[in-house]
Motif scaffolding. Structure first.
Motif, PDB file in Angstrom:
ATOM      1  N   GLU A 236     -18.894  32.582 -33.537  1.00  0.00           N
ATOM      2  CA  GLU A 236     -19.945  33.609 -33.450  1.00  0.00           C
ATOM      3  C   GLU A 236     -19.986  34.430 -34.732  1.00  0.00           C
ATOM      4  OE1 GLU A 236     -21.968  35.219 -30.601  1.00  0.00           O
ATOM      5  OE2 GLU A 236     -21.965  33.024 -30.351  1.00  0.00           O
ATOM      6  N   ARG A 237     -21.139  34.764 -35.194  1.00  0.00           N
ATOM      7  CA  ARG A 237     -21.212  35.627 -36.372  1.00  0.00           C
ATOM      8  C   ARG A 237     -20.957  37.074 -35.960  1.00  0.00           C
ATOM      9  NH1 ARG A 237     -27.081  36.303 -38.866  1.00  0.00           N
ATOM     10  NH2 ARG A 237     -25.846  37.658 -40.163  1.00  0.00           N
ATOM     11  N   ALA A 238     -20.460  37.848 -36.906  1.00  0.00           N
ATOM     12  CA  ALA A 238     -20.204  39.260 -36.611  1.00  0.00           C
ATOM     13  C   ALA A 238     -21.538  39.980 -36.404  1.00  0.00           C
ATOM     14  CB  ALA A 238     -19.438  39.886 -37.770  1.00  0.00           C
ATOM     15  N   PRO A 239     -21.585  40.895 -35.435  1.00  0.00           N
ATOM     16  CA  PRO A 239     -22.849  41.620 -35.214  1.00  0.00           C
ATOM     17  C   PRO A 239     -23.150  42.568 -36.368  1.00  0.00           C
ATOM     18  CG  PRO A 239     -21.111  42.507 -33.812  1.00  0.00           C
ATOM     19  CD  PRO A 239     -20.518  41.343 -34.548  1.00  0.00           C
ATOM     20  N   LYS A 240     -24.417  42.830 -36.589  1.00  0.00           N
ATOM     21  CA  LYS A 240     -24.829  43.779 -37.632  1.00  0.00           C
ATOM     22  C   LYS A 240     -25.025  45.165 -37.020  1.00  0.00           C
ATOM     23  CE  LYS A 240     -25.196  40.918 -41.126  1.00  0.00           C
ATOM     24  NZ  LYS A 240     -24.299  41.022 -42.277  1.00  0.00           N
ATOM     25  N   LYS A 241     -24.679  46.189 -37.802  1.00  0.00           N
ATOM     26  CA  LYS A 241     -24.959  47.558 -37.350  1.00  0.00           C
ATOM     27  C   LYS A 241     -26.452  47.823 -37.491  1.00  0.00           C
ATOM     28  CE  LYS A 241     -20.611  49.192 -39.263  1.00  0.00           C
ATOM     29  NZ  LYS A 241     -20.036  49.743 -40.476  1.00  0.00           N
TER      30      LYS A 241
ATOM     31  N   SER B 154     -23.746  29.067 -46.838  1.00  0.00           N
ATOM     32  CA  SER B 154     -23.226  29.669 -48.073  1.00  0.00           C
ATOM     33  C   SER B 154     -22.211  30.751 -47.739  1.00  0.00           C
ATOM     34  CB  SER B 154     -24.380  30.280 -48.887  1.00  0.00           C
ATOM     35  OG  SER B 154     -24.948  31.364 -48.176  1.00  0.00           O
ATOM     36  N   CYS B 155     -21.447  31.109 -48.731  1.00  0.00           N
ATOM     37  CA  CYS B 155     -20.568  32.275 -48.600  1.00  0.00           C
ATOM     38  C   CYS B 155     -20.260  32.810 -49.995  1.00  0.00           C
ATOM     39  CB  CYS B 155     -19.259  31.900 -47.895  1.00  0.00           C
ATOM     40  SG  CYS B 155     -18.245  33.331 -47.423  1.00  0.00           S
ATOM     41  N   TRP B 156     -20.401  34.092 -50.166  1.00  0.00           N
ATOM     42  CA  TRP B 156     -19.965  34.762 -51.413  1.00  0.00           C
ATOM     43  C   TRP B 156     -18.460  34.929 -51.284  1.00  0.00           C
ATOM     44  CZ3 TRP B 156     -23.124  38.796 -54.461  1.00  0.00           C
ATOM     45  CH2 TRP B 156     -22.314  39.442 -55.408  1.00  0.00           C
ATOM     46  N   VAL B 157     -17.694  34.386 -52.203  1.00  0.00           N
ATOM     47  CA  VAL B 157     -16.241  34.504 -52.084  1.00  0.00           C
ATOM     48  C   VAL B 157     -15.649  35.230 -53.302  1.00  0.00           C
ATOM     49  CG1 VAL B 157     -15.746  32.669 -50.420  1.00  0.00           C
ATOM     50  CG2 VAL B 157     -15.957  32.071 -52.827  1.00  0.00           C
ATOM     51  N   TYR B 158     -15.435  36.508 -53.107  1.00  0.00           N
ATOM     52  CA  TYR B 158     -14.796  37.284 -54.173  1.00  0.00           C
ATOM     53  C   TYR B 158     -13.457  36.647 -54.568  1.00  0.00           C
ATOM     54  CZ  TYR B 158     -11.698  40.590 -56.309  1.00  0.00           C
ATOM     55  OH  TYR B 158     -10.774  41.137 -57.155  1.00  0.00           O
ATOM     56  N   PHE B 159     -12.721  36.178 -53.551  1.00  0.00           N
ATOM     57  CA  PHE B 159     -11.392  35.615 -53.844  1.00  0.00           C
ATOM     58  C   PHE B 159     -11.483  34.400 -54.772  1.00  0.00           C
ATOM     59  CE2 PHE B 159     -10.347  37.644 -49.612  1.00  0.00           C
ATOM     60  CZ  PHE B 159      -9.673  38.712 -50.189  1.00  0.00           C
TER      61      PHE B 159
ATOM     62  N   ARG C 155     -29.334  34.119 -41.989  1.00  0.00           N
ATOM     63  CA  ARG C 155     -28.267  33.749 -42.931  1.00  0.00           C
ATOM     64  C   ARG C 155     -26.958  34.364 -42.461  1.00  0.00           C
ATOM     65  NH1 ARG C 155     -24.792  35.850 -45.618  1.00  0.00           N
ATOM     66  NH2 ARG C 155     -25.662  37.839 -44.942  1.00  0.00           N
ATOM     67  N   ARG C 156     -25.920  33.644 -42.652  1.00  0.00           N
ATOM     68  CA  ARG C 156     -24.601  34.171 -42.305  1.00  0.00           C
ATOM     69  C   ARG C 156     -23.582  33.520 -43.225  1.00  0.00           C
ATOM     70  NH1 ARG C 156     -22.170  31.618 -36.979  1.00  0.00           N
ATOM     71  NH2 ARG C 156     -20.382  32.470 -38.049  1.00  0.00           N
ATOM     72  N   SER C 157     -22.461  34.130 -43.376  1.00  0.00           N
ATOM     73  CA  SER C 157     -21.427  33.512 -44.197  1.00  0.00           C
ATOM     74  C   SER C 157     -20.833  32.333 -43.446  1.00  0.00           C
ATOM     75  CB  SER C 157     -20.336  34.534 -44.512  1.00  0.00           C
ATOM     76  OG  SER C 157     -20.862  35.523 -45.364  1.00  0.00           O
ATOM     77  N   VAL C 158     -20.772  31.214 -44.136  1.00  0.00           N
ATOM     78  CA  VAL C 158     -20.242  29.988 -43.525  1.00  0.00           C
ATOM     79  C   VAL C 158     -18.876  29.685 -44.134  1.00  0.00           C
ATOM     80  CG1 VAL C 158     -20.620  27.494 -43.299  1.00  0.00           C
ATOM     81  CG2 VAL C 158     -22.545  29.089 -43.034  1.00  0.00           C
TER      82      VAL C 158
HETATM   83  C1  FMN Z   1     -19.074  41.063 -52.702  1.00  0.00           C
HETATM   84  C2  FMN Z   1     -18.715  40.139 -51.560  1.00  0.00           C
HETATM   85  C3  FMN Z   1     -17.500  39.497 -51.576  1.00  0.00           C
HETATM   86  C4  FMN Z   1     -17.145  38.647 -50.526  1.00  0.00           C
HETATM   87  N1  FMN Z   1     -15.975  37.947 -50.606  1.00  0.00           N
HETATM   88  C5  FMN Z   1     -15.632  37.127 -49.587  1.00  0.00           C
HETATM   89  C6  FMN Z   1     -14.445  36.344 -49.668  1.00  0.00           C
HETATM   90  O1  FMN Z   1     -13.703  36.359 -50.653  1.00  0.00           O
HETATM   91  N2  FMN Z   1     -14.155  35.529 -48.622  1.00  0.00           N
HETATM   92  C7  FMN Z   1     -14.955  35.445 -47.517  1.00  0.00           C
HETATM   93  O2  FMN Z   1     -14.633  34.691 -46.614  1.00  0.00           O
HETATM   94  N3  FMN Z   1     -16.101  36.156 -47.419  1.00  0.00           N
HETATM   95  C8  FMN Z   1     -16.460  36.978 -48.416  1.00  0.00           C
HETATM   96  N4  FMN Z   1     -17.637  37.678 -48.366  1.00  0.00           N
HETATM   97  C9  FMN Z   1     -18.523  37.512 -47.199  1.00  0.00           C
HETATM   98  C10 FMN Z   1     -18.486  38.744 -46.301  1.00  0.00           C
HETATM   99  O3  FMN Z   1     -17.265  38.767 -45.611  1.00  0.00           O
HETATM  100  C11 FMN Z   1     -19.696  38.681 -45.347  1.00  0.00           C
HETATM  101  O4  FMN Z   1     -20.878  38.734 -46.086  1.00  0.00           O
HETATM  102  C12 FMN Z   1     -19.682  39.819 -44.325  1.00  0.00           C
HETATM  103  O5  FMN Z   1     -18.591  39.704 -43.456  1.00  0.00           O
HETATM  104  C13 FMN Z   1     -20.977  39.847 -43.500  1.00  0.00           C
HETATM  105  O6  FMN Z   1     -21.165  38.631 -42.829  1.00  0.00           O
HETATM  106  P1  FMN Z   1     -22.463  37.715 -43.056  1.00  0.00           P
HETATM  107  O7  FMN Z   1     -22.502  37.292 -44.494  1.00  0.00           O
HETATM  108  O8  FMN Z   1     -22.246  36.538 -42.129  1.00  0.00           O
HETATM  109  O9  FMN Z   1     -23.680  38.513 -42.720  1.00  0.00           O
HETATM  110  C14 FMN Z   1     -18.033  38.485 -49.414  1.00  0.00           C
HETATM  111  C15 FMN Z   1     -19.272  39.124 -49.439  1.00  0.00           C
HETATM  112  C16 FMN Z   1     -19.630  39.924 -50.500  1.00  0.00           C
HETATM  113  C17 FMN Z   1     -21.003  40.547 -50.523  1.00  0.00           C
END
Ligand code: FMN
Length: 187
Positions: free
Chosen positions: A175-180, A133-138, A11-14
């Motif tokens: 590319e997705r960001a690497p994980k620690k 998917s992507c969680w977007v706080y904004f 899974r990665r943020s899209v």
């Molecule tokens: C609480 C939370 C808020 C986030 N808000 C945003 C956001 O507003 N915009 C965005 O592009 N990504 C957002 N993200 C995604 C993170 O940037 C992303 O999960 C992180 O860089 C790790 O990448 P990955 O999801 O691909 O593993 C959010 C993730 C979390 C958990």
């Protein structure tokens, strides 16, 4: 690899989506997966608002953009640099023009613990179906708008988690960001 672990790890943020709707049965399966998250005392104090309507998504994006820009004025430099790159690549830097925006709305004393698990279930289930998917706080910055609150039917004591964007990823994602590596102490 075990398919569940494989899905979690892939899974990665899209942030780049195809303009293709998610079939209703798949969306329902994803929401059900969210609904099966663990919850304090089995209360399941959450609900889902799934926004697919094009006009409403457009309105959200228009409302969010100036709020996002204002928020970024006071953001730490590290975040500004990161966001500058993303902002230059997309038209909608908040909802990324995703075909679905899912607001997970929680209430009750354990919702801060429960609802992020709902969100993760949603994102992992989506991934298992080939949906990004992507969680977007904004995406929460529009919650001061009475019309939005009304549409989401926000009630006293309720809080939004996510929102979570869902949609089919474009083919050529960066590319997705690497994980620690995990920090572990074994005892
Ligand atoms: C609480 C939370 C808020 C986030 N808000 C945003 C956001 O507003 N915009 C965005 O592009 N990504 C957002 N993200 C995604 C993170 O940037 C992303 O999960 C992180 O860089 C790790 O990448 P990955 O999801 O691909 O593993 C959010 C993730 C979390 C958990």
């Amino acid at each position: 690899m075990n398919p569940v672990i494989d899905t979690i790890m892939n899974r990665r943020s899209v942030r780049f989506y195809k303009d293709k709707p998610i079939p209703r049965d798949q969306m329902e399966a994803i929401i059900q997966a969210g609904n099966y998250a663990p919850t304090g005392a089995g209360t399941q104090m959450w609900r889902f608002v799934v926004v697919e309507d094009h006009e409403f998504r457009k309105k959200l994006a228009e409302l969010a953009l100036p709020r996002y820009k204002k928020w970024m004025e006071n953001a730490p430099d590290m975040l500004k640099t990161l966001r500058d790159k993303i902002d230059s690549e997309v038209e909608d830097p908040v909802y990324y023009s995703a075909p679905a925006v899912v607001f997970i709305i929680g209430s009750g004393i354990t919702s801060d613990f429960d609802c992020p698990m709902v969100c993760e279930n949603v994102m992992v289930a989506a991934k298992s179906l080939g949906i990004g998917s992507c969680w977007v706080y904004f995406g929460q910055l529009v919650l001061d708008v009475p019309e939005v609150r009304e549409s989401l039917e926000m009630k006293e004591g309720e809080k939004v988690y996510g929102p979570i964007l869902l949609g089919y990823p474009q083919d050529d994602l960066p590319e997705r960001a690497p994980k620690k590596e995990p920090l572990i102490k074994w005892i």
